[in-house]
Design an enzyme around this catalytic site. Structure first.
Site: not given
Length: 753
Positions: A392, A426, A428, A515
């Site tokens: 991120h 991931d 996200h 995740d």
């Protein structure tokens, strides 16, 4: 526990010591070998032009770093074949599958080089050629070993004829098809034998002997000897040794322990994964090495790097600072208070600044680059198990528990050696990687993630975000609904891998987040351990040299089991698939637009030329800028610039070009300044067509001689082979021209020849 790695050069002092160990093994295992043959090994690695082949040295090392076995592979780019020069274990280190593992590594490397087969010598098992029964039994055992891999002696030539009458145990020439090649036709086989005898044995083989053996290959009936030892199908190629995955763990991750309630990015995550990985035999620990900060600053704004380092050092003991004000980013009016300034660089309110954030993040970046280095050294897979995560962190901002974008740092580091794809799995969106490479065509970014309509970071990850400028089309987002089945996820993964295959990546950086698991507190999907194994198998079967970098995954109860299953699938599939030849020709879609050739430069061409040269991954930033400048100068000054161009395009896109011009002050000598072909169009003869058209244009203009130059480094062996196949011959070398150890080779071709 052993690992096999390639020694790329002798720059690191540790590698110089390793080569010395190899020489000691040669002296011990081959007492009859001339000292000069052993002493020349470092020079073989350093100077491929002098020896007329590129030498690759592989070593199998124990956990303590001592050499248990080695192999030297010679690649001859002008004839496109590989030759196994020597393979041996250290005294007392035989058995346990080490020979099979080492030979399979050599085969993998020959395939990756694009060699049309692997050749080597083996002593004979015929009584007429090897009269000593004891020695003949040893010879037969070796031939039986190689036959398990499909390698057999070549019959129908005089290769095994003794140099001197009465000599015994003259070697067979053995051919390994690598599972895909036929024995070369007689003329080509004769050229290969000529190269072996002259380049390897030119000082001991008389000229008439060489000519006689070469002629026997050309005029005889060469063939592979029928299998003589059919009992053994190939074993599993020593997978327990050859697929060991270097494991680089952030040994400073524990210091970044944020104890606020609800902060799920905790040290227990790494411990949970390690406990399960220790149950496998797939990993070898590798300590993180320190890398210069410039690699971080190449992908992150210097202001962000300086802020993180300073703010973390100044943070109060045992206290975290969280952004709570997000000022308009006016660089002339930055806030002065640390807690307010945090909002200038951060994208959320839950990523803290504290004393240990920077040291832990900096070490994670070192781990990522260490893993990338392991892949460059020949490891098919490497794993950086790090926290804090990184995907991120954008060029100018941090957030999402992330401070430095480890995946982007590794990808940029690898991009010096070829094209790179980042696959982010991931839950996200990998907004950091997207932002950093959004205008670059040499790094493809692909992300499978929860749709930003409901998933962090909310403001990026939409399908229409596909890249900008030279990076247009090189970013792919695959957002998925809040609730999906594992089957839907794997179907989406197939789409991602198809795009990466179309791109033709040389390396893969895998940002892995667990995740996506059932019950993860930050996700909504339902992958279980068996699903992660299937995900790993799909990615491993693609066969890319892969750097795996840890991102998310916060359900500690199942995190380790999911990670173990993923890596078991990844490792088994990678071991079972042929290593991908990342120099293989890229396939051009049959639906490609018609190619159009032209010699006129258009106003839009300089930018396209820059993007094309950049996409090849072969040139520095300064060289890329020069390519663009030459095209611009031609537009501004016309023929007076001295630069001529031949371009080929598909639709409005340039896929190849040459730039050439008459040497100032010379009557009939010309320079070939540039020749470049888009990666996806390489391997289909386009480079040869470009050079043919360029030579024809120079001939029409009265030119007689053409000069071209390139690097002498092993990385440019294919380029040098291209020139030699086109009839160019090296006429000079300028040592250390580009940098220490990297000289300029000047080629020449007379058009009248």
């Amino acid at each position: 526990m052993l690992r096999i790695r390639k020694i790329p050069d002798l720059t690191p002092s540790a590698d110089r010591a390793t080569v010395s160990e190899v020489q000691d093994i040669l002296r011990a295992q081959f007492p009859g070998m001339p000292a000069a043959e052993i002493d020349k090994l470092p020079d073989q690695l350093a100077d491929p032009l002098k020896h007329r082949f590129v030498t690759h040295l592989f070593v199998a090392e124990t956990a303590e770093g001592s050499v248990s076995a080695f192999a030297t592979l010679l690649y001859v780019p002008d004839l496109d074949f590989a030759y196994l020069e020597t393979m041996s274990a250290a005294p007392g280190s035989t058995g346990g599958g080490i020979g099979a593992a080492m030979y399979q590594e050599v085969r993998n490397d020959a395939q990756a080089l694009g060699a049309a087969g692997l050749f080597f010598e083996c002593l004979p098992d015929e009584p007429s050629l090897s009269p000593d029964p004891k020695l003949r039994r040893q010879n037969a055992a070796r031939l039986k070993f190689y036959e398990r891999f499909g390698a057999r002696p070549i019959t129908g030539t005089l290769y095994e004829a003794p140099v001197e009458p009465g000599d015994t145990d003259s070697p067979y020439l053995v051919f390994d098809s690598l599972g895909r090649h036929e024995l070369p036709a007689p003329d080509r086989l004769a050229a290969i034998i000529d190269a072996i005898l002259r380049r390897k044995y030119g000082e001991v083989c008389p000229e008439d002997y060489i000519q006689r053996v070469v002629a026997s290959a050309r005029t005889g009936t060469p063939a592979l000897r029928p299998p003589r030892y059919p009992e053994a199908a190939p074993k599993a190629a020593g997978p327990a040794l050859s697929v060991k995955i270097p494991l680089v763990v952030n040994d400073r991750h524990q210091i970044h322990h944020v104890r606020e309630r609800g902060y799920v990015e905790a040290p227990v995550r790494v411990r949970a994964i390690l406990r399960e990985l220790e149950k496998t035999d797939h990993f070898v620990p590798v300590p993180a090495r320190r890398f210069p900060e410039r690699w971080i600053r190449e992908v992150h704004h210097g202001g962000l790097v300086e802020y993180l380092e300073r703010a973390c050092a100044e943070a109060p003991e045992r206290k975290s600072i969280y952004p709570y004000v997000f000022p308009v980013r006016n660089p002339m009016r930055k806030p002065k208070e640390s807690s307010v300034l945090a909002g200038y660089w951060c994208i959320d309110t839950f990523t803290p600044i504290n004393r240990n954030a920077w040291p832990a993040a900096r070490r994670a970046a070192d781990c990522a680059m260490t893993a990338a280095d392991e892949v460059l050294n020949g490891a098919p897979l490497a794993y950086a198990l790090v926290r804090p995560p990184g995907h991120h962190a954008e060029r100018r901002t941090f957030g999402g528990f992330c401070y430095l974008c480890n995946g982007a740092i590794a990808a940029n580091y690898l991009s010096r050696h070829g094209t790179v794809a980042i696959l982010d799995i991931d839950y996200h969106h990998g907004n950091g990687q997207q932002d950093i490479f959004y205008e670059r065509a040499d790094v493809l970014t692909v992300s499978i993630h929860g749709d930003p309509s409901f998933a962090y970071p909310y403001f990026t990850g939409f399908r229409e975000e596909t890249g900008k400028g030279s990076g247009a089309g090189y970013n792919l987002n695959l957002p998925l609904p809040e609730t999906i089945t594992p089957e839907v996820y794997r179907a989406t993964l197939d789409k991602a891998l198809a795009r990466i295959a179309e791109f033709g990546a040389d390396f893969l950086v895998l940002s892995v987040g667990f995740d996506t698991a059932r019950g993860d507190p930050t996700g909504t999907w339902s992958n279980r351990a068996a699903d992660f194994r299937l995900i790993g198998e799909k990615i491993g079967a693609a066969g890319y040299p892969t750097v795996v970098i840890q991102e998310g995954g916060y359900r500690v109860r199942t995190l380790g089991v999911n990670a173990r299953n993923f890596f078991e699938g990844l490792a088994h599939a990678a071991a079972g698939s042929r290593r991908r030849d990342h120099r293989m020709p890229r396939k051009v879609s049959p639906a490609s637009p018609r190619r159009v050739w032209r010699t006129t430069i258009r106003p839009s061409d300089p930018v396209q030329i820059r993007a094309l040269v950049d996409a090849t991954g072969r040139f520095s930033a300064a060289e890329i800028a020069i390519a663009e400048e030459l095209a611009q100068e031609r537009i501004e000054r016309g023929a007076a610039s001295g630069y001529e161009f031949i371009l080929v395009g598909e639709g409005d896109r340039i896929i190849g070009y040459t730039c050439y011009g008459q040497v100032p002050g010379a009557d009939a000598s010309w320079d070939l300044y540039w020749i470049a072909v888009a990666p996806e169009a390489q391997g289909h003869g386009l480079g040869g067509k470009l050079i043919e058209r360029t030579e024809a244009a120079i001939r029409r203009a009265g030119g007689v001689t053409i000069y071209a130059d390139t690097s002498s480094s092993p990385a440019y062996a294919a380029t040098r082979a291209f020139y030699e196949r086109a009839g160019y011959r090296p006429v000079a070398e300028l040592p250390d021209f580009y940098r220490p150890g990297d000289g300029k080779v000047i080629y020449c071709k007379r058009l009248a020849d």
